[in-house]
Motif scaffolding. Structure first.
Motif, PDB file in Angstrom:
ATOM      1  N   GLU A 443      13.543   0.469  12.940  1.00 13.44           N
ATOM      2  CA  GLU A 443      12.667   1.385  11.901  1.00 13.44           C
ATOM      3  C   GLU A 443      12.729   2.710  12.855  1.00 13.44           C
ATOM      4  OE1 GLU A 443       8.669   0.056  11.603  1.00 13.44           O
ATOM      5  OE2 GLU A 443       9.495  -1.980  10.637  1.00 13.44           O
ATOM      6  N   ARG A 447      13.704   6.365  11.036  1.00 12.98           N
ATOM      7  CA  ARG A 447      12.852   7.460  10.822  1.00 12.98           C
ATOM      8  C   ARG A 447      13.804   8.692  11.280  1.00 12.98           C
ATOM      9  NH1 ARG A 447       9.123   3.961  13.349  1.00 12.98           N
ATOM     10  NH2 ARG A 447       7.187   3.379  11.876  1.00 12.98           N
ATOM     11  N   SER A 450      15.403   9.798   8.647  1.00 10.91           N
ATOM     12  CA  SER A 450      14.544  10.329   7.220  1.00 10.91           C
ATOM     13  C   SER A 450      14.689   9.467   6.135  1.00 10.91           C
ATOM     14  CB  SER A 450      14.857  11.750   6.909  1.00 10.91           C
ATOM     15  OG  SER A 450      14.393  12.619   7.974  1.00 10.91           O
ATOM     16  N   HIS A 452      13.309   6.246   6.466  1.00 10.93           N
ATOM     17  CA  HIS A 452      12.178   5.037   6.680  1.00 10.93           C
ATOM     18  C   HIS A 452      11.175   4.861   5.531  1.00 10.93           C
ATOM     19  CE1 HIS A 452       9.089   2.494   8.733  1.00 10.93           C
ATOM     20  NE2 HIS A 452       8.440   3.438   8.494  1.00 10.93           N
ATOM     21  N   ASP A 453      10.683   6.153   5.092  1.00 13.30           N
ATOM     22  CA  ASP A 453       9.751   6.033   4.223  1.00 13.30           C
ATOM     23  C   ASP A 453      10.446   5.519   2.610  1.00 13.30           C
ATOM     24  OD1 ASP A 453       7.776   7.033   5.502  1.00 13.30           O
ATOM     25  OD2 ASP A 453       8.192   8.978   4.943  1.00 13.30           O
ATOM     26  N   ASP A 454      11.388   5.860   2.330  1.00 13.10           N
ATOM     27  CA  ASP A 454      12.423   5.257   1.265  1.00 13.10           C
ATOM     28  C   ASP A 454      12.436   3.641   1.383  1.00 13.10           C
ATOM     29  OD1 ASP A 454      12.983   8.066   1.534  1.00 13.10           O
ATOM     30  OD2 ASP A 454      14.721   7.828  -0.190  1.00 13.10           O
ATOM     31  N   LEU A 456      10.464   1.620   2.766  1.00 13.67           N
ATOM     32  CA  LEU A 456       9.205   0.925   2.500  1.00 13.67           C
ATOM     33  C   LEU A 456       8.814   0.916   1.234  1.00 13.67           C
ATOM     34  CD1 LEU A 456       7.057   2.654   5.456  1.00 13.67           C
ATOM     35  CD2 LEU A 456       8.279   0.377   5.380  1.00 13.67           C
ATOM     36  N   HIS A 457       9.359   1.751   0.378  1.00 11.83           N
ATOM     37  CA  HIS A 457       9.121   1.873  -1.120  1.00 11.83           C
ATOM     38  C   HIS A 457      10.322   0.579  -1.980  1.00 11.83           C
ATOM     39  CE1 HIS A 457       7.093   5.431  -0.247  1.00 11.83           C
ATOM     40  NE2 HIS A 457       6.292   5.193  -1.312  1.00 11.83           N
TER      41      HIS A 457
END
Length: 588
Positions: A443, A447, A450, A452-454, A456-457
């Motif tokens: 993880e 991050r 850039s 990580h957020d993608d 999680l979705h």
């Protein structure tokens, strides 16, 4: 028969299994000789009315016992024989994969993926079949044939045996000719199968593009043509294949005719009894299998020999880049690049010319220039995909040619222009270089990239299956997952070969900022078309036609007339126009 000589090293190593299988085959052959002999005894006993019911049942029971023992022994020798041949399959495929992993890009320029797959699967199967079924049929036919001939000639009549075998030499010559023709035709058919495999692999890999351009019918016709050619070449193999059995049955039929004619005359003259002739005919029936097996063995072995030739041709290829023998020294080192001239193998065009640069630990080197200027070529040389004949690249003061390839490449983390994701989970794709990495480390790398957020979705987050070649992910997501994979390695030198082309400017800025923070003390080499990625480089080389046209920092290069200044202004103007397009709605 060449194949048995080519595989002698394997047979010698596995001699215990093969000797055990051959010994059991000899015992089975002896047991198979019992029923015809007993049938002759029973016929004579019944014809002469001197056999009791108890004796008859005893002989029948003995034949059933021989059949049962034969069944059990056949089960055991199959385990011994085919167990050895399957081991050969494992070893051949391991050698094949090891050879592919040792090769460099020049090798894959000569060989297509479908052909390599065909050799690793279909050709290996043919060789293994010959090492198992081929050996079985050879030993079985020879042992059985020789024993039957000995019994026929010694216990019944050698004259009748000689008469019955007159068609056999002619059959042997014809079958040998069939074998030679089969070898060549099967080799051609296997090459055609490789082409068919290539077409299938390319069509499936590019199915999205085929559908996007509406080329389904065109590709279908192309595939049909290749499949038709492959079918025609296999039909030529089948034409030779189909000649074996009729030739053997004709020879066996002539043998039976001669045996019946000669045997009847000998019974009429009192030389043989009716029971002996019956036994002889039954023994002659046992000769059908050795004859068929011999022809089948020629068929199997010639196919295996053609396949072995194709496999060995590939295994014999020596890697163009020779492995070194020195381990890369520990600690950070100076990377010195001095390329006087480099051309790709088989090409006269110069790819790089007079390129000299020193890169200290912790520095960032930028590479830019028009398409085909040599950026990716330089990165390939740093990775030792090719060797330089005029010039050298040094690390810790030693030429890269001295280092073991695995030792040198373990110091590199590379993200190529075209990211590749395996058909696995997101987490496993990031942890490709470090399978034992913890979820926290995975993880953290995500991050920094850039992404990580993608992730999680996604439906299952890090456990989401990305599909074959990452088909479920966008181009930008695939690039960032590839960057995370490289960052997780924590290598001393990070190489990004135009690896930010599919992300937007804001994400690019964030990734570069993270890289500079993460890469304190690490060497970073970035090739990019978007010059904003090179703003923080300690030095940027502007390449054109393989030569350094300009060099310097970003602030220096934008002040000098040339490609860098022109491209930077163009990209700034392009960015400004895009901002205006976002601000002013289009009303039609």
């Amino acid at each position: 028969m060449r194949l048995f000589s080519q595989l002698r090293h394997f047979f010698l190593r596995e001699w215990r299994r093969y000797l055990g299988a051959v010994s059991l085959l000899v015992i089975i052959a002896l047991l198979q000789l019992i029923p015809p002999k007993l049938v002759g005894v029973i016929v004579d006993g019944v014809a002469q009315q001197r056999m009791t019911s108890a004796t008859l049942l005893m002989w029948i029971g003995l034949m059933l016992l021989a059949a049962l023992i034969t069944y059990l022994l056949r089960y055991v020798w199959r385990i011994l024989l085919f167990g050895a041949s399957y081991q050969l399959a494992v070893e051949l495929r391991e050698d094949f994969y090891r050879q592919l992993s040792r090769q460099h890009p020049a090798f894959y320029l000569r060989h297509r993926t479908g052909d390599l797959i065909a050799r690793a699967t279909n050709d290996v199967d043919r060789v293994v079949f010959a090492a198992g079924e081929g050996v079985l049929t050879l030993v079985d036919s020879l042992v059985m044939g020789i024993m039957v001939l000995l019994v026929m000639s010694t216990s019944i009549s050698w004259q009748l045996t000689l008469l019955a075998l007159l068609p056999m030499p002619i059959m042997a010559v014809i079958i040998h000719r069939y074998g030679e023709q089969l070898h060549q035709r099967f080799k051609t058919a296997q090459a055609a199968f490789s082409s068919l495999n290539d077409q299938v692999q390319e069509s499936l890999s590019s199915i999205r593009m085929i559908k996007a351009f509406g080329l389904e019918e065109h590709q279908s016709k192309k595939f049909t043509a290749i499949a038709g050619d492959t079918g025609a070449k296999n039909m030529r193999v089948a034409q030779i294949d189909a000649r074996f059995d009729p030739t053997i049955y004709l020879a066996v039929g002539l043998s039976n005719l001669l045996a019946m004619g000669g045997g009847s005359w000998m019974v009429w003259r009192g030389i043989l009894s009716l029971g002996q002739l019956t036994s002889f005919i039954m023994y002659l029936g046992l000769m059908i299998w050795p004859m068929l097996a011999l022809a089948w063995m020629f068929n199997i072995v010639e196919r295996g020999s053609a396949a072995w030739t194709r496999i060995q041709a590939l295994l014999a290829e020596v890697p163009t880049v020779v492995d070194g023998f020195v381990t890369v020294p520990q600690g950070r080192g100076l990377l010195q690049i001095a390329v006087r001239q480099f051309s790709y193998p088989g090409s006269r065009q110069t790819a790089l010319l007079h390129l000299i640069v020193d890169l200290k630990p912790g520095q960032m080197l930028g590479l830019c220039g028009p398409t085909g200027s040599g950026k990716s070529t330089l990165l390939s040389l740093i990775q030792r995909h090719f060797d330089i004949e005029q010039g050298e690249i040094r690390f810790h003061g030693k030429s890269l040619t001295l280092f073991r390839l695995d030792s040198w490449r373990s110091r590199l983390a590379v993200v190529n222009q075209t990211p590749f994701l395996f058909s696995d989970t997101v987490a496993n794709n990031i942890a490709l270089g470090r399978p034992g990495a913890s979820r926290e480390e995975i993880e953290q790398a995500a991050r920094l990239a850039s992404v990580h957020d993608d992730i999680l979705h996604l439906p299952q987050g890090y456990e989401t299956q990305v599909g074959e070649r990452g088909v479920m992910m966008s181009g930008g997501q695939k690039q960032r997952i590839s960057i995370a994979r490289a960052l997780l390695l924590n290598a001393e030198i990070l190489i990004l070969d135009d690896a930010l082309s599919a992300v937007d400017g804001r994400t690019e800025h964030q990734i570069l900022h993270n890289l500079r923070r993460w890469g304190c003390g690490k060497t970073l080499i970035i090739s990019a078309h978007r010059l904003s990625a090179l703003v923080e480089a300690n030095e940027t080389l502007v390449l054109k036609m393989g030569a350094v046209e300009q060099r310097g920092t970003h602030s220096q290069l934008i002040q000098r007339p040339g490609w860098y200044q022109d491209m930077y202004r163009y990209q700034q103007l392009e960015a400004a126009l895009e901002d205006e397009d976002h601000e002013v709605p289009y009303c039609g």
